[in-house]
Design an enzyme around this catalytic site. Structure first.
Site, PDB file in Angstrom:
ATOM      1  N   ASP A  95      30.394 -14.765 -25.367  1.00  0.00           N
ATOM      2  CA  ASP A  95      31.929 -14.218 -25.087  1.00  0.00           C
ATOM      3  C   ASP A  95      32.068 -14.641 -23.653  1.00  0.00           C
ATOM      4  O   ASP A  95      32.961 -14.811 -23.247  1.00  0.00           O
ATOM      5  CB  ASP A  95      32.277 -13.005 -25.451  1.00  0.00           C
ATOM      6  CG  ASP A  95      32.777 -13.716 -27.216  1.00  0.00           C
ATOM      7  OD1 ASP A  95      32.179 -15.347 -27.775  1.00  0.00           O
ATOM      8  OD2 ASP A  95      33.507 -12.589 -27.828  1.00  0.00           O
TER       9      ASP A  95
ATOM     10  N   TYR B 254      21.773  -8.519 -36.723  1.00  0.00           N
ATOM     11  CA  TYR B 254      23.080  -8.781 -37.510  1.00  0.00           C
ATOM     12  C   TYR B 254      22.528  -8.877 -39.034  1.00  0.00           C
ATOM     13  O   TYR B 254      23.394  -8.710 -39.781  1.00  0.00           O
ATOM     14  CB  TYR B 254      23.596 -10.101 -37.020  1.00  0.00           C
ATOM     15  CG  TYR B 254      24.604  -9.599 -36.010  1.00  0.00           C
ATOM     16  CD1 TYR B 254      24.561  -8.744 -35.717  1.00  0.00           C
ATOM     17  CD2 TYR B 254      25.427 -10.519 -35.378  1.00  0.00           C
ATOM     18  CE1 TYR B 254      25.620  -7.883 -33.873  1.00  0.00           C
ATOM     19  CE2 TYR B 254      25.797 -10.578 -34.008  1.00  0.00           C
ATOM     20  CZ  TYR B 254      26.104  -9.633 -33.131  1.00  0.00           C
ATOM     21  OH  TYR B 254      26.636  -9.196 -31.742  1.00  0.00           O
TER      22      TYR B 254
ATOM     23  N   ASP C 293      25.985 -14.040 -29.164  1.00  0.00           N
ATOM     24  CA  ASP C 293      26.639 -13.570 -28.805  1.00  0.00           C
ATOM     25  C   ASP C 293      27.720 -12.532 -27.906  1.00  0.00           C
ATOM     26  O   ASP C 293      28.961 -13.065 -27.644  1.00  0.00           O
ATOM     27  CB  ASP C 293      26.799 -12.062 -30.534  1.00  0.00           C
ATOM     28  CG  ASP C 293      28.284 -11.242 -31.089  1.00  0.00           C
ATOM     29  OD1 ASP C 293      29.302 -13.415 -31.061  1.00  0.00           O
ATOM     30  OD2 ASP C 293      28.589 -11.322 -31.681  1.00  0.00           O
TER      31      ASP C 293
ATOM     32  N   ASP D  89      20.739  -7.004 -19.396  1.00  0.00           N
ATOM     33  CA  ASP D  89      21.620  -7.050 -18.541  1.00  0.00           C
ATOM     34  C   ASP D  89      21.747  -7.313 -16.861  1.00  0.00           C
ATOM     35  O   ASP D  89      23.262  -7.257 -16.557  1.00  0.00           O
ATOM     36  CB  ASP D  89      21.352  -5.422 -18.087  1.00  0.00           C
ATOM     37  CG  ASP D  89      19.890  -5.109 -17.699  1.00  0.00           C
ATOM     38  OD1 ASP D  89      18.858  -6.175 -18.417  1.00  0.00           O
ATOM     39  OD2 ASP D  89      19.280  -4.022 -17.813  1.00  0.00           O
TER      40      ASP D  89
ATOM     41  N   LYS E   2      15.215  -8.035 -23.459  1.00  0.00           N
ATOM     42  CA  LYS E   2      14.600  -7.016 -23.772  1.00  0.00           C
ATOM     43  C   LYS E   2      13.776  -6.367 -23.217  1.00  0.00           C
ATOM     44  O   LYS E   2      13.026  -5.713 -23.856  1.00  0.00           O
ATOM     45  CB  LYS E   2      16.073  -5.742 -24.024  1.00  0.00           C
ATOM     46  CG  LYS E   2      16.611  -4.438 -23.582  1.00  0.00           C
ATOM     47  CD  LYS E   2      16.709  -4.547 -22.241  1.00  0.00           C
ATOM     48  CE  LYS E   2      17.216  -2.740 -21.596  1.00  0.00           C
ATOM     49  NZ  LYS E   2      17.868  -2.757 -20.186  1.00  0.00           N
TER      50      LYS E   2
END
Ligand code: NAD
Length: 361
Positions: free
Chosen positions: A256, A147, A252, A228, A196
């Site tokens: 959520d 970001y 992020d 994942d 990852k």
């Protein structure tokens, strides 16, 4: 104790929920003999209306004079609000990214806790929740990664091509890892670091540095998990998690997901901390423009954010415990706002819920 707190009321339901959190803080001051002074700060849509920009130098400078900042939510309805006719850098959300960067808020903490009284709202099967429910905290790196990396959209050999860059240096990883291990020391002493590493260089560095940091916290168990797999484990067996440590974009998305698993977005607090004890505290949910001004919003996420502020920035653990216990009592006594209401419970407005919790403090 005298402390100065910045208050960002924000947009939508922001003013309604911050008002209730302040009511609870006033009750804390009355009970424990503290004096909090408040400075009102503008951010997001409110700041655009007043100044044309979602964040001004005045807001940043004033925030720096505070011990902590408590915020509602910012933003409006993207389809109808004129704020979204502005270029992206002048929209409400740009103010939030800007203040995080300006105040060096690199550590985002989001607890996901299942209240026994709200088990019915949890979308997971009872066999997964079990008797004990779940109680985790996601520690997300907030000022690096995808970001904040360089980005561009350009023509390459006549084809429109967009590029975003994901960069982390070892210092950024080390400081967020330390925060996660310190928090784990005060909890169930387990850190799950999510990356990852089977694909990304940034994740391989992440894993190496987190492993190095873990050597300083021998009492904390460290496990590494691919992102994942973590997304699956959150719905397969959320009980396994205590502290989840991860980078900006993964955090992020996973935070959520974790909040949805509790089933109660109006209950979830968050904190964003810098290198000192300073922090910005806000609910995990947005500004809910669909119910703004109707006195229906659940103020508990903001009240629990205020409890986090007492604990992490003001070093007032006993007072934070009192606020959390008051929330628990309101729920145990059967009081609910509309979003968490179920048959047999007593439905309250935003202000009535604030009164209940402040009274219980
Ligand atoms: P939202 O969280 O505002 O609302 C999603 C749904 O949850 C709505 O139906 C809303 O009524 C309900 N809801 C949310 N909080 C509630 C509460 N406390 N009590 C009862 N119901 C509640 O998400 P959205 O609709 O996607 O976003 C609305 C605006 O909020 C957008 O402008 C978005 O950019 C902004 N936003 C801001 C933040 C922030 O300030 N940190 C975070 C997320 C979204």
């Amino acid at each position: 104790m005298n402390r100065k707190i910045g208050l960002i009321y924000g947009d939508g339901i922001g003013p309604e929920i911050v008002r209730e959190a302040k009511k609870v803080l006033d009750a804390v001051c009355a009970k424990y003999g503290h004096t909090f002074t408040y400075e009102r700060l503008l951010l997001g849509g409110e700041s655009i209306d007043a100044n044309g920009y979602p964040l001004t130098d005045e807001t940043v400078a004033a925030a720096k004079t505070c011990d902590a900042v408590l915020m509602g939510s910012i933003g409006g309805d993207a389809k109808t609000s004129p704020w979204y006719q502005l270029e992206p850098s002048r929209r409400p959300e740009a103010g939030l990214l800007g203040i995080r960067k300006a105040l060096g808020l690199f550590a985002n903490l989001r607890p996901a806790y299942l209240y026994h009284e709200l088990r019915a709202a949890c979308p997971l099967h009872e066999s997964i929740i079990g008797e004990e429910g779940f109680d985790m905290i996601i520690v997300r790196e907030l000022t690096g990664g995808l970001y904040f990396g360089a980005r561009k959209t350009e023509l390459v050999d006549g084809v429109m091509t967009a590029t975003d860059t994901l960069t982390y240096n070892e210092n950024e990883i080390r400081r967020i890892a330390r925060r996660a291990f310190e928090i784990a020391c005060k909890r169930r002493k387990k850190v799950t670091s999510v990356d990852k590493a089977n694909v990304l260089d940034s994740s391989r560095l992440w894993r190496k540095v987190v492993t190095e940091v873990s050597a300083d916290y021998p009492e904390v168990a460290l496990e590494h998990m691919l992102v994942d797999n973590c997304a699956m484990q959150l719905v397969r067996d959320p009980k396994q998690f205590d502290v989840i440590l991860t980078e900006n974009m993964f955090g992020d998305i996973l935070s959520d997901e974790a909040s949805m698993v509790t089933g109660s977005i109006g209950m979830l607090s968050s904190a964003s901390l810098n290198e000192t004890s300073f922090g910005l505290y806000e609910p995990s949910h947005g500004s809910a423009p669909d119910i703004a001004g109707t006195n229906q919003a659940n103020p508990i996420a903001t009240i629990l954010s205020a409890a986090m502020m007492l604990r992490f920035s003001l070093d007032l653990d006993r007072e934070a415990d009192a606020v959390e216990a008051a929330v628990q009592k309101a729920l145990s006594d059967g009081y609910r706002t509309g979003d968490i209401w179920s048959e047999g419970c007593i439905r309250l407005t935003t202000t009535e819920m604030g009164d209940r919790i402040a009274g219980a403090v």
